[in-house]
Design an enzyme around this catalytic site. Structure first.
Site, PDB file in Angstrom:
ATOM      1  CD  GLN A   5      -2.410   1.751   0.800  1.00 17.45           C
ATOM      2  OE1 GLN A   5      -2.172   2.668  -0.320  1.00 17.45           O
ATOM      3  NE2 GLN A   5      -3.844   1.363   0.617  1.00 17.45           N
ATOM      4  CD  GLN A  37     -15.312   1.252  -6.286  1.00 16.81           C
ATOM      5  OE1 GLN A  37     -15.371   2.377  -5.545  1.00 16.81           O
ATOM      6  NE2 GLN A  37     -14.567   0.919  -7.251  1.00 16.81           N
ATOM      7  CD  GLU A  46      -4.865   0.772   4.275  1.00 20.38           C
ATOM      8  OE1 GLU A  46      -4.341   0.953   5.686  1.00 20.38           O
ATOM      9  OE2 GLU A  46      -4.316   0.712   3.560  1.00 20.38           O
ATOM     10  NE  ARG A  47     -10.090   7.794   1.842  1.00 19.62           N
ATOM     11  CZ  ARG A  47     -11.414   8.079   1.355  1.00 19.62           C
ATOM     12  NH1 ARG A  47     -11.810   7.533   0.269  1.00 19.62           N
ATOM     13  NH2 ARG A  47     -12.066   9.218   1.979  1.00 19.62           N
TER      14      ARG A  47
END
Length: 290
Positions: free
Chosen positions: A43, A67, A85-86
C-alpha cells in the site's frame, strides 16, 4: 502531473466488466469478515485524512459499502487488501463486521500496481509516497522507468522527475509532504547540490512565500557564484558564466536531469545527476542517440 491520453486503466476495468459483474474465471465476489482482511505491505499510502474518513464512515453507516474492496487470497484463510483500505477503515469505524470484496489471485507487482491505480484515481498520493512507490516497483520487481511509465500511464520524464524528489534532504521531503513546498519548488531546489545549503534555502522559501520562478532564478544565481569560485581564470573573451549556465540548461533539458559544468585551469568537470541505475542507463542511451 499530466497523464498521457488514453493510457492507464480505470479500477473498474481491472475488476469488472461494464455490467459491474466480476469477469468469469478471473475473480469472485464474496462478503468477507473484516478480521479476515490483512494490510497490504505494498500500500503506497501511509496516511489518511481523518475528516474525509469520518465522512466516508458516516456514509457507510447509512448505506453500507457500495463498492467492493479488492483482495487476494493468502495463507491461513486470510485475504490481503490490494485496493480499498479507506473503505475497510470506514467500515470498521462504522461498526460493520463484513464488507463486499472482489477476490483475485495476482502477483506482488500487480498488487502494487493496482494499489497505486486505486490511490491515483481517488485521492492523490503525496509526491514522496508516489516516488517511493515508483522506486519500489523498480527496486523490488525489476521494473524500468519506462515500464513504470507505461503501466501507470505517465510519460517517462514524469516518472524520472518524481524519483528525483527522493534525493531531497529528509526535512525538505517533510515540507513537500506537508504541502508547505510544492513539487515545482522542490524540483527547482534540486538544482542546489549542497544538501545543507538546499535545506537552508528551502526554509527561506517557506518563510518568505517565494514563488517557483523566484526559486529558479535564485538557484541559477547560487550556481553561478559556485562556478565563479571554482573558475580562477577567465577566457580571452571575458567571463563565460552566462554561456556555461545556458549550456547546463540545454544539456539538462536534453538529458532530463540536473547537469553542472565546472571550469578550472585548462580543464573542466561535467557532473550529471541520476536517480538510480535505471535512470543512468536511460541517460546513457540518450547520449548514444546523438
Amino acid at each position: 502531473m499530466a497523464r498521457q491520453h488514453g493510457m492507464g486503466r480505470g479500477l473498474s476495468a481491472l475488476i469488472a466488466d461494464s455490467s459491474g459483474t466480476p469477469r468469469e474465471g478471473t475473480s469472485s465476489y464474496l462478503e468477507l469478515p473484516l478480521d479476515a482482511i490483512v494490510v497490504n505491505p505494498y500500500q503506497p499510502r501511509d496516511s489518511f485524512d481523518q475528516t474525509a474518513l469520518d465522512a466516508l464512515s458516516e456514509s457507510v453507516r447509512e448505506v453500507g459499502v457500495l463498492q467492493p474492496v479488492l483482495v487476494r487470497p493468502v495463507a491461513d484463510g486470510k485475504y490481503q487488501l490490494i485496493a480499498g483500505e479507506r473503505r475497510c477503515r470506514a467500515a470498521r469505524q462504522a461498526g460493520l463486521s463484513r464488507v463486499p470484496a472482489i477476490v483475485r489471485s495476482v502477483e506482488d507487482a500487480d498488487a502494487l500496481e493496482q494499489a497505486l491505480l486505486e490511490n491515483l484515481q481517488r485521492e492523490d498520493l503525496n509526491p514522496i509516497e508516489q516516488a517511493l512507490s515508483f522506486q519500489q516497483l523498480i527496486s523490488e520487481f525489476g521494473f524500468t522507468q519506462e515500464t513504470v511509465a507505461k503501466r501507470l500511464g505517465y510519460s517517462r520524464s514524469v516518472v524520472s522527475n518524481t524519483l528525483r524528489l527522493l534525493q531531497l534532504p529528509e526535512q525538505v521531503k517533510e515540507m513537500l509532504v506537508e504541502g508547505s513546498l510544492s513539487v515545482g519548488h522542490a524540483r527547482a531546489l534540486l538544482g542546489i547540490s549542497n544538501p545543507k545549503q538546499l535545506l537552508g534555502f528551502a526554509e527561506k522559501v517557506v518563510a518568505k512565500g517565494l514563488t517557483v520562478r523566484m526559486v529558479e532564478d535564485a538557484v541559477r544565481e547560487i550556481n553561478a557564484k559556485v562556478q565563479a569560485q571554482s573558475k580562477p581564470a577567465r577566457s580571452a573573451k571575458g567571463d563565460r558564466g552566462a554561456a556555461v549556465l545556458e549550456l547546463e540548461n540545454q544539456l539538462g533539458d536534453h538529458l532530463e536531469t540536473k547537469v553542472n559544468v565546472f571550469l578550472g585551469k585548462g580543464k573542466g568537470k561535467l557532473v550529471i545527476q541520476f536517480a538510480d541505475m535505471s535512470d543512468l542507463e536511460r541517460i546513457y542511451r540518450t547520449m548514444l542517440q546523438h
